[in-house]
Every structure is written in C-alpha cells, then in structure tokens.
Design a protein around this motif. Structure first.
Motif, short mmCIF file in Angstrom:
data_model
loop_
_atom_site.label_atom_id
_atom_site.label_comp_id
_atom_site.label_asym_id
_atom_site.label_seq_id
_atom_site.Cartn_x
_atom_site.Cartn_y
_atom_site.Cartn_z
N ASP A 151 0.83 -1.21 0.00
CA ASP A 151 0.00 0.00 0.00
C ASP A 151 0.87 1.27 0.00
N TYR A 152 1.73 1.38 -0.99
CA TYR A 152 2.63 2.53 -1.08
C TYR A 152 1.87 3.84 -1.27
N LEU A 153 0.74 3.78 -1.95
CA LEU A 153 -0.01 5.01 -2.19
C LEU A 153 -0.60 5.56 -0.89
N PHE A 154 -1.08 4.67 -0.03
CA PHE A 154 -1.59 5.13 1.26
C PHE A 154 -0.45 5.66 2.14
N LYS A 155 0.70 4.99 2.09
CA LYS A 155 1.85 5.49 2.85
C LYS A 155 2.28 6.87 2.35
N SER A 156 2.18 7.06 1.04
CA SER A 156 2.49 8.37 0.48
C SER A 156 1.56 9.43 1.05
N LEU A 157 0.27 9.13 1.11
CA LEU A 157 -0.70 10.08 1.68
C LEU A 157 -0.36 10.40 3.13
N VAL A 158 0.00 9.39 3.91
CA VAL A 158 0.35 9.61 5.32
C VAL A 158 1.57 10.52 5.44
N PHE A 159 2.60 10.25 4.66
CA PHE A 159 3.81 11.09 4.71
C PHE A 159 3.48 12.54 4.34
N PHE A 160 2.69 12.73 3.30
CA PHE A 160 2.34 14.09 2.88
C PHE A 160 1.50 14.80 3.94
N LEU A 161 0.57 14.08 4.55
CA LEU A 161 -0.27 14.69 5.58
C LEU A 161 0.56 15.12 6.78
N VAL A 162 1.41 14.22 7.26
CA VAL A 162 2.26 14.57 8.41
C VAL A 162 3.20 15.71 8.03
N GLY A 163 3.73 15.69 6.82
CA GLY A 163 4.59 16.77 6.36
C GLY A 163 3.88 18.11 6.33
N SER A 164 2.59 18.11 5.97
CA SER A 164 1.81 19.35 5.95
C SER A 164 1.66 19.92 7.35
N PHE A 165 1.37 19.06 8.33
CA PHE A 165 1.21 19.54 9.70
C PHE A 165 2.54 20.01 10.27
N VAL A 166 3.62 19.29 9.95
CA VAL A 166 4.94 19.71 10.44
C VAL A 166 5.34 21.04 9.83
#
Length: 458
Positions: free
Chosen positions: A128-143
């Motif tokens: 599920d690389y696409l879901f992991k990508s979404l998680v990384f981008f979301l956390v990056g946005s908050f950071v």
C-alpha cells in the motif's frame, strides 16, 4: 462422486438439490439474486468468471452436465460458507475460503495463468505505497505549519529538515506505487484519468522540491507536502467515488508506446506546472493581502520570479504535448486537428500562458497581474484536464467521466480560484488608488515647501 454407490449418489444429489433450492430462495429474498462470479472458466480463451447460479441455469438450459455439476459444486461451497457465517464460526469460514483459494489456484494452473503476477499484485496491495504516500504528505503538511512561527531558530531548522524528509519520502512512495502499478498492468502508467492524478501529483511535488533545493526560502517545501496530500486525497476520492478498479488495460487508441510516452506525458507535466503556478501565486497574493511577510519587496520579487518560471514551465510542456498530440492524431485518426474538446482545452492552456508571458514582457501586467493570471490559468487547466471529460463528446473517449461528485469538486475548485481572482483584483485596485493618493499628498507637500515665504508688510 464416481466412487459412490448408486444409493449414496442419489442421496447426494437429492441433498444437494434440496440445499440449492433453499439457498436460492434465501438469496433471492435477501440479496435480490446477486451473483458472485467466483470461478474462472477452464477454457483459457474465456476471460469471464462465472457464478454458481449461471453455471446451474446454463447447464440445465443446454443439458451440459459438466457445467451443471460445476454450478452444484459452487453452490455447496458457498452454502457451507453461509452456514459458518450464520453460526459466527470464523475458523470454519477460513477453512472453506482456503479450500476455495486452492481450487482457484489449480484452475489457474490448468489455464496456464502466471501465478507470480497474482502474488506481485497481492504484495502491491499489502505494501500500500499510495496510502503510505498520503500519510507522509499529511504529516509533512502539519509539520510545515509548525515551521512558520520560528523559521530562523534551531527548532525552525529542525522542523524544516523534517518537512523535507517527509515530503521526499511521500514522493518516493508515490513513485514506487506508480512504477509497481505500471509493471503489474504491463503498460505505461498513464492510461486513464486516475493514472494522471498520481503522475501529476508526483511531478508537482518533484518540481516544488527542486525549487526549494535551489532557493532555500522554505516556501515551496511546505507547499510540496500540501499539494501531495491534496493530490492523494483526490486520487482516493476518485477511486472510491467511481467504485471501479483503475488497473485497466489500455484503450486501443492508446496502444502506441512512443506517442503515449511523449504526448500524454508532456501534457500531464504541463497540467502539473499550471497547478503549481497557481498555488505559488495564491501564496504570493495572500502574503501580500494579509501582510504575512516582513520584507514585502523582497518577498514579492522572489514569488514573482518563481511564478513566472512556473508559467514558462507550463507553456513549454503544454505546447510540446499539444504538437505531439496533433502528430499522433494525424497518425491514428487521419487529421492533425479536429477541434475535439480535449484538443481545444490543450490549446486554451497554450494560448492563456502565452498571453501571460507576452503581457508580462510588454509591461501590461506587473506583480499583481502575473499572480492573478496564474490563478485564473488553473481554472483553464482544470477545465482542460477534467471539465471536458464530463462533456462525453469527441474522440478522447478513454478520458470520459460521469458527473456527480467529480463535477461538484471541479466547480468548487473553479469557484475558489475565481473568488481569489476577484478579491485580489479589488486589493490591487485599492493599492493602486492608495499609491496615487500618497503621490498626490507628496506633491502637495513638496509644492507647499517650495513655495517662497510670504514677507510681512510694513
């Protein structure tokens, strides 16, 4: 069943028919005759999977005992599963599903199917690389939000590098997902509308990471994470909204590796560039209107340069992609240009960004005008990319889409950009009026100072 005695065989048939009748009635009552196509055909030429109901009725209709027996076996298999479900016995259900899995594997081997491809697809969905990508981008946005209050402190630098790592990791997962999808589908990764979302998101984030690497202004890195998250949300909503599997074979007209890898790629990169230019312009406009920056002239010069560069980037790839598309159309359809809605959309992008660049070079638009035009350009990109697909006319049928939520989100995005355009125009006119007023006040003050003093009369 061949080793059974006649009495046992008759008992087996009667029991099976009784269960079939009861199960058929319950299924018609509970699921309105829903058919689960759970078994591939023994004939390799037939790609359609069949349900036990289809096999039973086909076998009875055509007096085909093999097909009828196939349907009976399927019925017995699923009736056992239903019984286990009704009893709440998960272990028994798992046993029956494992038997079913082994049966399908045997059938696939008899058909000469490549089970390694199935294992690869299972591994793709589990990773599920696409879901992991979404998680990384979301956390990056908050950071990235945490980075804003203290840009120059040690904490700000630490958060900055964390944002870099998260955005880069998200884009890497996205790239791996796109490549794995391409390998599994055995085709180029741009064959339908869903594919273009993933690819354009990857390109947009990559462009912003490159700009941030060159400029080190800490603006593009946060925007990269935000655009990545928005792109992946769009991909997931499109996938769920359509409720279809987008790992589909190529449409016949797209089966040209050279043109697909040049024309379509260039056009999608152009779309990504237009979206990047609009988001950068929105940051510039809000930063100026809300007074969010200290050194306004320096900020304006920097944002104007990168927005202008993004517009050049968009024009380059859109123009090249449009020309290559005309050559491909001439090769496939016998004409270079046919005023197809998709062709018109690509031409609109080229013309609009040509207008922006020429107006900027001629001095007709300055900082405000460049940013406002870039935001409006995103509306043209969105219409060309998505809007024309809802028309369902023209030769680009492989990109057609239905209305519903897709049309709603498209109109919402266009409305959002249009509101920003009008609000920015109001601020631009207000700023221009204030500059004229201050200029008149300075001239009046200067005239009063230059006026000779009046000598007192005796």
């Amino acid at each position: 069943q061949q080793n059974m005695s006649p009495q046992d065989r008759e008992s087996y048939v009667m029991t099976t028919m009784d269960r079939m009748s009861q199960f058929t009635l319950s299924q018609l009552r509970e699921s309105a005759g829903l058919e689960l196509r759970t078994m591939p055909s023994l004939d390799k030429e037939k790609t359609r999977w069949t349900s036990w109901q289809y096999n039973v009725f086909t076998g009875l209709q055509e007096s085909d005992r093999v097909t009828l027996f196939e349907g009976a076996r399927g019925f017995v298999r699923w009736s056992y599963v239903i019984d286990a479900y009704d009893k709440g016995d998960q272990k028994e259900m798992l046993v029956h599903f494992q038997k079913y899995q082994k049966e399908v594997e045997k059938r696939a081997l008899r058909r000469g199917e490549d089970l390694d491809a199935v294992a690869s697809e299972v591994a793709f969905y589990r990773a599920d690389y696409l879901f992991k990508s979404l998680v990384f981008f979301l956390v990056g946005s908050f950071v990235a939000i945490l980075m804003l209050p203290s840009l120059q402190s040690k904490w700000g630098k630490f958060v900055y590098y964390c944002t870099w790592a998260l955005a880069a990791a998200g884009n890497l997962c996205l790239l791996i997902g796109v490549i794995m999808r391409s390998v599994l589908m055995e085709r180029y990764p741009l064959g339908n509308l869903y594919d273009t979302i993933l690819f354009s998101t990857f390109v947009a984030v990559l462009v912003l990471l490159f700009i941030e690497f060159v400029t080190r202004r800490r603006i593009c890195i946060g925007l990269a994470a935000v655009i990545g998250a928005l792109g992946m949300f769009l991909a997931y909503s499109f996938e769920v909204g359509n409720a279809t599997d987008h790992m589909t074979p190529l449409n016949a007209v797209l089966r040209s590796n050279f043109w697909l890898s040049t024309h379509v790629t260039a056009i999608i990169i152009g779309y990504a560039g237009g979206i990047v230019a609009s988001f950068l312009a929105i940051i510039a406009l809000f930063g100026r209107m809300l007074g969010l920056v200290e050194d306004v002239p320096k900020f304006n010069r920097f944002m104007t340069r990168i927005v202008y560069g993004a517009c050049c980037f968009t024009l380059l790839f859109s123009l090249v992609g449009t020309i290559l598309g005309g050559i491909w159309a001439n090769d496939s359809w016998g004409r270079f240009w046919g005023w197809d809605p998709k062709e018109n959309g690509a031409l609109m992008i080229v013309i609009w960004f040509l207008i922006i660049l020429h107006a900027r070079m001629a001095g007709y638009i300055k900082e405000w005008g460049l940013h406002i035009c870039a935001v409006f350009g995103a509306n043209i990109v969105a219409f060309s990319w998505w809007g024309v697909n809802f028309l369902s006319t023209g030769l680009h049928s492989y990109g057609f889409a239905s209305g519903g939520s897709g049309m709603f989100w498209l109109m919402l995005y266009i409305t959002f950009n249009t509101v920003i355009v009008f609000v920015s125009l109001s601020f631009a006119w207000y700023e221009k009026a204030m500059k004229k007023q201050r200029k008149r006040e300075r001239l009046a003050t200067k005239k009063s100072e230059d006026k000779p003093p009046v000598l007192p009369t005796s």
